[in-house]
Design an enzyme around this catalytic site. Sequence first.
Site, PDB file in Angstrom:
ATOM      1  N   HIS A 100      34.201   9.135 125.652  1.00 11.73           N
ATOM      2  CA  HIS A 100      35.250   9.779 125.351  1.00 11.73           C
ATOM      3  C   HIS A 100      36.275   8.316 125.598  1.00 11.73           C
ATOM      4  O   HIS A 100      36.324   8.465 126.964  1.00 11.73           O
ATOM      5  CB  HIS A 100      35.630  10.931 126.212  1.00 11.73           C
ATOM      6  CG  HIS A 100      35.013  11.693 125.669  1.00 11.73           C
ATOM      7  ND1 HIS A 100      35.649  12.844 123.971  1.00 11.73           N
ATOM      8  CD2 HIS A 100      34.432  12.876 125.766  1.00 11.73           C
ATOM      9  CE1 HIS A 100      34.791  13.785 124.298  1.00 11.73           C
ATOM     10  NE2 HIS A 100      33.917  14.223 125.041  1.00 11.73           N
ATOM     11  N   HIS A 110      30.765  10.351 118.074  1.00 15.65           N
ATOM     12  CA  HIS A 110      29.408  10.904 118.850  1.00 15.65           C
ATOM     13  C   HIS A 110      28.425   9.791 118.082  1.00 15.65           C
ATOM     14  O   HIS A 110      28.707   9.838 116.384  1.00 15.65           O
ATOM     15  CB  HIS A 110      29.780  12.509 117.753  1.00 15.65           C
ATOM     16  CG  HIS A 110      28.156  13.215 117.550  1.00 15.65           C
ATOM     17  ND1 HIS A 110      27.936  13.119 116.483  1.00 15.65           N
ATOM     18  CD2 HIS A 110      27.662  13.336 118.357  1.00 15.65           C
ATOM     19  CE1 HIS A 110      26.630  13.511 116.171  1.00 15.65           C
ATOM     20  NE2 HIS A 110      26.589  14.345 118.023  1.00 15.65           N
ATOM     21  N   HIS A 149      33.657   2.702 108.198  1.00 11.10           N
ATOM     22  CA  HIS A 149      32.742   3.565 106.672  1.00 11.10           C
ATOM     23  C   HIS A 149      32.093   2.688 105.631  1.00 11.10           C
ATOM     24  O   HIS A 149      30.864   2.569 105.147  1.00 11.10           O
ATOM     25  CB  HIS A 149      33.612   4.572 106.135  1.00 11.10           C
ATOM     26  CG  HIS A 149      34.168   5.988 106.122  1.00 11.10           C
ATOM     27  ND1 HIS A 149      33.618   6.829 105.769  1.00 11.10           N
ATOM     28  CD2 HIS A 149      34.972   6.323 106.913  1.00 11.10           C
ATOM     29  CE1 HIS A 149      33.981   7.775 105.931  1.00 11.10           C
ATOM     30  NE2 HIS A 149      34.747   8.057 107.395  1.00 11.10           N
TER      31      HIS A 149
END
Length: 302
Positions: A100, A110, A149
């Site tokens: 965070h 994550h 990605h």
Amino acid sequence: MPEASNRLQLVEAYLDGLQNRICAAIESADGGARFREDLWQRNEGGGGRTRILSDGEVFEQAGIGFSKVSGTTLPPSATQHRPELAGRNWTATGVSLVFHPRNPYVPTTHMNVRFFEARADGKEPVWWFGGGFDLTPFYPFDEDVRHWHAVARGVCQPFGDDVYARYKKWCDEYFFIKHRNETRGVGGVFFDDLHEGGFERCFEFLRSVGDGFLDAYLPIVERRKANPFAEREREFQLYRRGRYVEFNLVYDRGTLFGLQSGGRTESILMSLPPRVRFEYAYEPEAGSAEARLADYLKPRDW
């Protein structure tokens, strides 16, 4: 294929090193704080090593845990879709992290990589790998999401032309907050029950995911950690962190497995943000930077 004990030793050794490497990289990126470590034991069997970096220059809280736990009875979250596992001895080992950041322009992230094995006398062991990584921005930048990605695609490419597309879709579907009708973030890759192709091939894929995480995340941190922000952006970040809490406590299988199997509560809930706020019926101003986020909370090809 390695024997059961050798399988666990190989995976455990990799995960131990992965936690160490990621901690060193995050401390370097933060520049202002270091991880503290808690060692813990589980009554039924096994234990773990939880590391938390708090109140850093870049990361308000960064948690990364290694665990290796075992037992004789699987919790409902594990046997719901695999009733044939009931009654088997089991061992689960993995590394899980949630970071965070302090700056609202740096995304939350994550990652989890894990190995599970269930055994019974006179029966072949049942084993599989699972994991993945995903990104949760508050003020998204297309170049950051494309980079994320692109790394995910590269992680998957050596294992088949269709692997990224399948695991991206799985990620979009898994990290979906049904009661909000939105994804938790901009996705990544997610896989579970991976055993096809044999142990060596599956373990190689797990290592590709684990090793690829820093390549995906750190360049985004470096680009955004110095972005100026004010109270408005901070308040929106805290509000959106509430969605993270909702998903982890309502839907996340890892959280449910940990709590149902008697794991260490503090380590299981380290994924929750240190500060968060909830606001009744909040609606961002039309056309604002905050309203723009909604366009990213649906599956998209990157």
